[in-house]
Design a protein around this motif. Structure first.
Motif, PDB file in Angstrom:
ATOM      1  N   UNK A 334      -4.939  -4.535  -5.544  1.00  0.00           N
ATOM      2  CA  UNK A 334      -3.738  -4.080  -6.262  1.00  0.00           C
ATOM      3  C   UNK A 334      -3.669  -4.574  -7.836  1.00  0.00           C
ATOM      4  N   UNK A 335      -3.924  -5.976  -8.098  1.00  0.00           N
ATOM      5  CA  UNK A 335      -3.789  -6.460  -9.531  1.00  0.00           C
ATOM      6  C   UNK A 335      -5.304  -6.975  -9.957  1.00  0.00           C
ATOM      7  N   UNK A 336      -5.637  -6.567 -11.009  1.00  0.00           N
ATOM      8  CA  UNK A 336      -6.970  -7.306 -11.675  1.00  0.00           C
ATOM      9  C   UNK A 336      -6.496  -7.829 -13.081  1.00  0.00           C
ATOM     10  N   UNK A 337      -7.047  -7.339 -14.155  1.00  0.00           N
ATOM     11  CA  UNK A 337      -6.495  -7.213 -15.543  1.00  0.00           C
ATOM     12  C   UNK A 337      -5.250  -6.290 -15.785  1.00  0.00           C
ATOM     13  N   UNK A 338      -5.379  -5.322 -14.981  1.00  0.00           N
ATOM     14  CA  UNK A 338      -4.334  -4.327 -14.807  1.00  0.00           C
ATOM     15  C   UNK A 338      -4.018  -3.969 -13.733  1.00  0.00           C
ATOM     16  N   UNK A 339      -2.782  -3.220 -13.531  1.00  0.00           N
ATOM     17  CA  UNK A 339      -2.308  -2.920 -12.207  1.00  0.00           C
ATOM     18  C   UNK A 339      -3.222  -1.514 -11.694  1.00  0.00           C
ATOM     19  N   UNK A 340      -4.069  -1.599 -10.580  1.00  0.00           N
ATOM     20  CA  UNK A 340      -4.953  -0.805  -9.847  1.00  0.00           C
ATOM     21  C   UNK A 340      -4.557  -0.661  -8.542  1.00  0.00           C
ATOM     22  N   UNK A 341      -3.402  -0.162  -8.103  1.00  0.00           N
ATOM     23  CA  UNK A 341      -3.379  -0.250  -6.742  1.00  0.00           C
ATOM     24  C   UNK A 341      -4.215   1.030  -5.810  1.00  0.00           C
ATOM     25  N   UNK A 342      -5.110   0.586  -5.002  1.00  0.00           N
ATOM     26  CA  UNK A 342      -5.949   1.316  -4.104  1.00  0.00           C
ATOM     27  C   UNK A 342      -5.996   0.716  -2.722  1.00  0.00           C
ATOM     28  N   UNK A 343      -5.932   1.521  -1.854  1.00  0.00           N
ATOM     29  CA  UNK A 343      -6.291   1.354  -0.378  1.00  0.00           C
ATOM     30  C   UNK A 343      -7.343   2.223   0.078  1.00  0.00           C
ATOM     31  N   UNK A 344      -8.174   1.854   1.026  1.00  0.00           N
ATOM     32  CA  UNK A 344      -9.241   2.943   1.218  1.00  0.00           C
ATOM     33  C   UNK A 344      -9.788   2.439   2.712  1.00  0.00           C
ATOM     34  N   UNK A 430      -1.511   0.235   6.948  1.00  0.00           N
ATOM     35  CA  UNK A 430      -0.772  -0.562   5.894  1.00  0.00           C
ATOM     36  C   UNK A 430       0.544  -0.966   6.313  1.00  0.00           C
ATOM     37  N   UNK A 431       1.208  -0.197   7.265  1.00  0.00           N
ATOM     38  CA  UNK A 431       2.315  -0.719   7.824  1.00  0.00           C
ATOM     39  C   UNK A 431       2.370  -2.006   8.918  1.00  0.00           C
ATOM     40  N   UNK A 432       1.207  -1.776   9.697  1.00  0.00           N
ATOM     41  CA  UNK A 432       0.698  -2.820  10.621  1.00  0.00           C
ATOM     42  C   UNK A 432       0.515  -4.236   9.922  1.00  0.00           C
ATOM     43  N   UNK A 433       0.158  -4.149   8.603  1.00  0.00           N
ATOM     44  CA  UNK A 433      -0.223  -5.233   7.983  1.00  0.00           C
ATOM     45  C   UNK A 433       0.628  -5.529   7.015  1.00  0.00           C
ATOM     46  N   UNK A 434       1.714  -5.244   6.874  1.00  0.00           N
ATOM     47  CA  UNK A 434       3.235  -5.419   5.971  1.00  0.00           C
ATOM     48  C   UNK A 434       2.445  -5.157   4.479  1.00  0.00           C
ATOM     49  N   UNK A 435       1.875  -4.157   4.382  1.00  0.00           N
ATOM     50  CA  UNK A 435       1.616  -3.921   2.910  1.00  0.00           C
ATOM     51  C   UNK A 435       2.610  -3.664   1.994  1.00  0.00           C
ATOM     52  N   UNK A 436       2.822  -4.440   0.866  1.00  0.00           N
ATOM     53  CA  UNK A 436       3.990  -4.310  -0.071  1.00  0.00           C
ATOM     54  C   UNK A 436       3.851  -3.123  -0.860  1.00  0.00           C
ATOM     55  N   UNK A 437       2.547  -2.315  -0.867  1.00  0.00           N
ATOM     56  CA  UNK A 437       2.752  -1.003  -1.423  1.00  0.00           C
ATOM     57  C   UNK A 437       3.438  -0.036  -0.810  1.00  0.00           C
ATOM     58  N   UNK A 438       3.738  -0.042   0.462  1.00  0.00           N
ATOM     59  CA  UNK A 438       4.465   1.022   1.052  1.00  0.00           C
ATOM     60  C   UNK A 438       5.970   0.741   0.465  1.00  0.00           C
ATOM     61  N   UNK A 439       6.364  -0.145  -0.080  1.00  0.00           N
ATOM     62  CA  UNK A 439       7.727  -0.371  -0.667  1.00  0.00           C
ATOM     63  C   UNK A 439       7.964  -0.018  -1.956  1.00  0.00           C
ATOM     64  N   UNK A 440       6.915   0.330  -2.569  1.00  0.00           N
ATOM     65  CA  UNK A 440       6.673   0.753  -4.071  1.00  0.00           C
ATOM     66  C   UNK A 440       5.793  -0.328  -4.739  1.00  0.00           C
ATOM     67  N   UNK A 441       6.103   0.135  -6.387  1.00  0.00           N
ATOM     68  CA  UNK A 441       5.109  -0.648  -6.990  1.00  0.00           C
ATOM     69  C   UNK A 441       5.224  -2.390  -6.945  1.00  0.00           C
ATOM     70  N   UNK A 442       4.002  -3.058  -6.977  1.00  0.00           N
ATOM     71  CA  UNK A 442       4.041  -4.396  -6.909  1.00  0.00           C
ATOM     72  C   UNK A 442       4.138  -4.930  -8.350  1.00  0.00           C
ATOM     73  N   UNK A 443       5.098  -5.574  -8.728  1.00  0.00           N
ATOM     74  CA  UNK A 443       5.192  -6.282 -10.059  1.00  0.00           C
ATOM     75  C   UNK A 443       4.202  -7.575 -10.088  1.00  0.00           C
ATOM     76  N   UNK A 444       3.796  -7.631 -11.259  1.00  0.00           N
ATOM     77  CA  UNK A 444       2.855  -8.869 -11.468  1.00  0.00           C
ATOM     78  C   UNK A 444       3.306 -10.388 -11.126  1.00  0.00           C
ATOM     79  N   UNK A 445       2.832 -10.846 -10.203  1.00  0.00           N
ATOM     80  CA  UNK A 445       3.186 -12.402  -9.692  1.00  0.00           C
ATOM     81  C   UNK A 445       4.527 -12.184  -9.034  1.00  0.00           C
ATOM     82  N   UNK A 446       5.115 -11.207  -8.580  1.00  0.00           N
ATOM     83  CA  UNK A 446       6.244 -11.147  -8.054  1.00  0.00           C
ATOM     84  C   UNK A 446       6.287 -11.248  -6.386  1.00  0.00           C
TER      85      UNK A 446
END
Length: 463
Positions: A334-344, A430-446
């Protein structure tokens, strides 16, 4: 009595050791593999440090435990998570920490009885602080401890090496060639997943010098266990948290970014020279160590949130009828030094990657981007935008070069079906594990966005 457990973990190594086929001299690690069990398809939950380590310590994916970025980036594991040292302590183990941990900025949360190292040990502190976590020095501290007998039975020792992490030097990031003696760049073998270019060779040569320090550290610990008469009473585990700090590896969900060495040895208990080809994840290492320690596993033997891992203890002891093998593993970032949201999602044959943001075709973390290898590939990797979906046939294309989901998608209807099925399964996970990405972008430290239940307890972590 359950065995002592010595968990040796290092930075950014992937499978770059001799026993996994890498062209590097690692005689002590290779000997450890020959004396125990080598896992050939061990993958991690994230191609970056703190999130992956949080999975090793909690048995849950980063988006489940709250660690969606780096510990020194103000991300923190949620207050209700249970850590491996804490749980082993409750099961009767005396727990010790040597060297780095890089899971939390508040290491007292981890539950160790004794810390033999200073804090903080994070990517953003001066190099001088990292001196307390160098492999050769940390392993000597471990050897002194083992040979002193200053512990109760049974004990758990977490041993963290700083190597193979890049450091800032000479206007970029490298592997400290002046400190670690590496071979001539002309004498190294190129990496399969990268082109053969001078800057990349230079980094590989420097990297080889650092790897030898890791190998020496492992050898020191093995020798100390034997000298102390503990070799047959201790389970020695060697692993790392993600792939090499090179382009197309660290920070990426290609296999080169998610692969990790995993060796386990206990003479007289585990068969020597075994190779396990089952798919396993580092969340499974958490469950397995608790299983071996006869400790309750959260969400399985106790009340609380289910963990994502499962014990592969039956594989270690060749009781395969008692093991439910994985047919897929999940990973992400999700985050490193920049926003990089990926799932695999990865199966025996297929890899499906879902990208959730507009970024270059190959993302590089800052330490990789500002390296000799990164400079070789800036134009090629940053000149194009990556697709939102990627699909690779790992049997035909193990280096993940041909994206079968590119353009209008697969020409072959059967391949299109695979893509659709894996896409659906990934979204269901993602849905079963309550992944916040399904709700939209994840803000830093939000925290409120990531885990609403954590918001009320956030102050407790820093108190």
């Amino acid at each position: 009595m359950p065995p002592h457990i010595v968990l040796v973990h290092c930075h950014d190594l992937g499978r770059y050791v001799g026993c996994y086929g890498a062209a590097v001299d690692t005689p002590r690690i290779d000997a450890l593999a020959a004396s125990g069990v080598r896992f050939d398809r061990h993958f991690v939950t994230a191609p970056q440090c703190s999130p992956s380590r949080s999975s090793l310590m909690t048995g849950r994916h980063p988006h489940q435990n709250g660690m969606l970025g780096l510990a020194h980036g103000n991300w923190e594991v949620g207050p209700h998570e249970r850590f491996l040292p804490e749980l082993l302590g409750e099961a009767g183990y005396e727990t010790h920490r040597f060297g780095l941990q890089h899971v939390t900025e508040h290491p007292d949360r981890l539950g160790f009885d004794r810390s033999h190292s200073d804090e903080p040990l994070t990517d953003e502190v001066p190099t001088s602080v990292h001196e307390t976590s160098r492999a050769r020095e940390v392993s000597e501290d471990v050897a002194t401890f083992l040979e002193s007998g200053d512990y109760e039975d049974p004990f758990f020792a977490s041993v963290g090496f700083f190597e193979l992490h890049r450091v800032e030097e000479n206007g970029g990031f490298g592997f400290e060639s002046e400190r670690y003696e590496g071979p001539d760049p002309n004498d190294v073998a190129p990496l399969e997943f990268l082109p053969d270019r001078p800057g990349i060779r230079s980094d590989i040569a420097e990297m080889n010098g650092m790897v030898r320090a890791i190998d020496d550290g492992v050898g020191t610990i093995v020798d100390a266990l034997e000298t102390a008469g503990l070799a047959e009473d201790a389970l020695l585990v060697f692993t790392t948290e993600h792939g090499l700090a090179m382009p197309r590896a660290k920070g990426c969900c290609f296999d080169a970014g998610l692969e990790a060495a995993l060796l386990m040895a206990q003479p007289g208990t585990l068969e020597a020279g075994r190779v396990v080809d089952d798919l396993v994840s580092n969340v499974d290492v958490f469950a397995t160590l608790l299983d071996i320690a006869d400790a309750p596993i959260p969400g399985v033997d106790t009340d609380g949130d289910d963990i994502a891992g499962r014990s592969f203890g039956p594989l270690l002891f060749e009781d395969e009828d008692a093991y439910d093998p994985r047919d897929r593993v999940f990973s992400g970032m999700t985050w490193h030094d920049r926003y990089n949201p990926i799932r695999s999602i990865r199966t025996d044959r297929w890899k499906y990657i879902r990208n959730f943001w507009h970024l270059p075709v190959v993302y590089m973390t800052t330490d990789v981007f500002c390296s000799a290898a990164g400079r070789e590939l800036h134009e090629e990797y940053y000149g194009r935008q990556r697709p939102y979906e990627e699909l690779y046939d790992l049997e035909a294309d193990p280096l993940e070069r041909e994206n079968l989901a590119a353009g209008d998608g697969p020409d072959d209807p059967a391949t299109a079906t695979v893509r659709d099925e894996l896409r659906e399964e990934l979204l269901e996970w993602m849905a079963a594990t309550d992944d916040p990405l399904l709700e939209g972008p994840v803000l830093p430290n939000n925290w409120e966005t990531v885990h609403p239940r954590l918001a009320d307890d956030r102050d407790d972590i820093w108190s």
